[in-house]
Scaffold this active site. Sequence first.
Site, short mmCIF file in Angstrom:
data_model
loop_
_atom_site.label_atom_id
_atom_site.label_comp_id
_atom_site.label_asym_id
_atom_site.label_seq_id
_atom_site.Cartn_x
_atom_site.Cartn_y
_atom_site.Cartn_z
N HIS A 198 1.34 1.77 -5.56
CA HIS A 198 0.04 0.84 -5.43
C HIS A 198 -0.79 2.00 -6.40
O HIS A 198 -1.93 1.35 -7.63
CB HIS A 198 -0.10 0.13 -4.72
CG HIS A 198 -1.43 -0.15 -4.23
ND1 HIS A 198 -2.44 -1.44 -5.35
CD2 HIS A 198 -2.15 0.29 -4.11
CE1 HIS A 198 -3.90 -1.15 -5.14
NE2 HIS A 198 -3.66 -0.32 -3.92
N HIS A 227 -7.27 6.84 -2.52
CA HIS A 227 -7.89 5.48 -2.28
C HIS A 227 -7.75 5.14 -1.60
O HIS A 227 -8.15 4.21 -0.27
CB HIS A 227 -8.18 4.53 -3.32
CG HIS A 227 -7.54 3.38 -3.71
ND1 HIS A 227 -6.04 3.68 -4.69
CD2 HIS A 227 -7.74 2.61 -3.34
CE1 HIS A 227 -5.29 2.53 -4.58
NE2 HIS A 227 -5.96 2.03 -3.90
N ASP A 228 -6.04 4.11 -1.34
CA ASP A 228 -5.78 4.36 -0.18
C ASP A 228 -4.61 5.72 1.05
O ASP A 228 -3.81 4.84 1.48
CB ASP A 228 -4.38 2.55 -0.94
CG ASP A 228 -5.26 1.20 -0.19
OD1 ASP A 228 -6.41 1.36 0.54
OD2 ASP A 228 -5.02 1.07 -1.21
N ASP A 236 -8.98 -1.70 -7.94
CA ASP A 236 -8.46 -1.72 -6.81
C ASP A 236 -7.69 -3.44 -6.17
O ASP A 236 -6.49 -3.46 -5.98
CB ASP A 236 -8.55 -1.16 -5.61
CG ASP A 236 -8.14 -1.58 -4.00
OD1 ASP A 236 -6.85 -1.39 -4.45
OD2 ASP A 236 -9.10 -1.33 -2.99
N HIS A 254 1.05 -0.92 0.18
CA HIS A 254 -0.15 0.16 0.16
C HIS A 254 0.58 1.58 0.29
O HIS A 254 0.97 2.28 1.20
CB HIS A 254 -1.18 -0.19 1.88
CG HIS A 254 -1.66 -0.94 1.31
ND1 HIS A 254 -2.28 -2.32 1.54
CD2 HIS A 254 -3.03 -0.98 0.04
CE1 HIS A 254 -3.46 -2.79 1.37
NE2 HIS A 254 -3.97 -2.21 0.75
#
Length: 456
Positions: A190, A226-227, A336, A186
Amino acid sequence: MGITLIWCLALVLIKWITSKRRGAISYDSSDQTALYIRMLGDVRVRSRAGFETERRGSHPYIDFRIFHSQSDIEASVSARNIRRLLSFQRYLRSSRVFRGATVCSSLDILDEDYNGQAKCMLEKVGNWNFDIFLFDRLTNGNSLVSLTFHLFSLHGLIEYFHLDMVKLRRFLVMIQEDYHSQNPYHNAVHAADVTQAMHCYLKEPKLASSVTPWDILLSLIAAATHDLDHPGVNQPFLIKTNHYLATLYKNSSVLENHHWRSAVGLLRESGLFSHLPLESRQEMEAQIGALILATDISRQNEYLSLFRSHLDKGDLHLDDGRHRHLVLQMALKCADICNPCRNWELSKQWSEKVTEEFFHQGDIEKKYHLGVSPLCDRQTESIANIQIGFMTYLVEPLFTEWARFSDTRLSQTMLGHVGLNKASWKGLQRQQPSSEDANAAFELNSQLLTQENRLS
């Protein structure tokens, strides 16, 4: 008296010879090669002493090229100070205080040798075989900034929304900085990979003919963030350690809520959309949140059932903003977890990275007697076991429904890669001593994975 005179002459002669010497001990020399030798020597000393290497831009050749670009460096500066000067742009990058400062980016450092290759790769950014690992190396660790900036330009978002390019780049740099490079999986690479996949999905005929610039803008920002600020552990870990984030978000979609709120913070800090009406900015923040929250793997069945229901009824109308938003949520979910849909060379690397992150969490849990989470015990789990279960119970159901919605060459390619990669992992699994119990193990663990893990 004669002896004293001889000694004085000898000392003068030694001093004169020393001042003329070149090489690693000559701090008065103006010879750049000598300075480079000293720099390399210092690098070797640091490595022997056990100093941790810097994440990016620490290769001696890169430092040497920066040295050559600094024509005003005085020859009397020590090797230690030279190294500090050459590294300062990296120190700026790691400091929030200097985020707005104008510094020479690492992309400029690599222009001559690498930037041409990076630009060449960006011409094929819509290719499903895009190698994000190679692109990250070619951009000196700036894959997320470079790729996302390019996509904003490619989709005409800069002109359409009248974006300040300096603010945009600053916003993207802040995003990249807020990913943790020590996370095996993460991290910013990514995020760049997910953003590239999202771009591929936006190009699919059904979406390309219906999405608006607003949809594309939200999709790319959500994919890139998103992360954001992912801690490298999953939600159950945060809950059982009484982490403040778990308390703040009441144990519900803890990480996804944090990623969303972090993204909103950077949006506001950057001022990228400060020229838009307040209502538009609020709507943007809410819709980005809805996209990011959809990546919570524990809610996979909820979103998948709704999507499947619409497909069964044939009532998805992409001229309806709500239906279009649901499709974008499903697209981000696919992006994802699309690693098993890549070719084996890329997919295997991602599998190893995510498993390393799982096992690192398990090591921490063992150390502090917290109870090891499912799929996180390196003594009982294997990459093959985890990946086969992940593909069977999460990836295949999701991408099968996506192929129903968008039955294109890309969808068939992705499903084909899943099948081939699954077969490859099964082949490796059969070589493992515990392969007899593998089926039961990965079925149980995959059910648990859907409920709580995947470090989503």
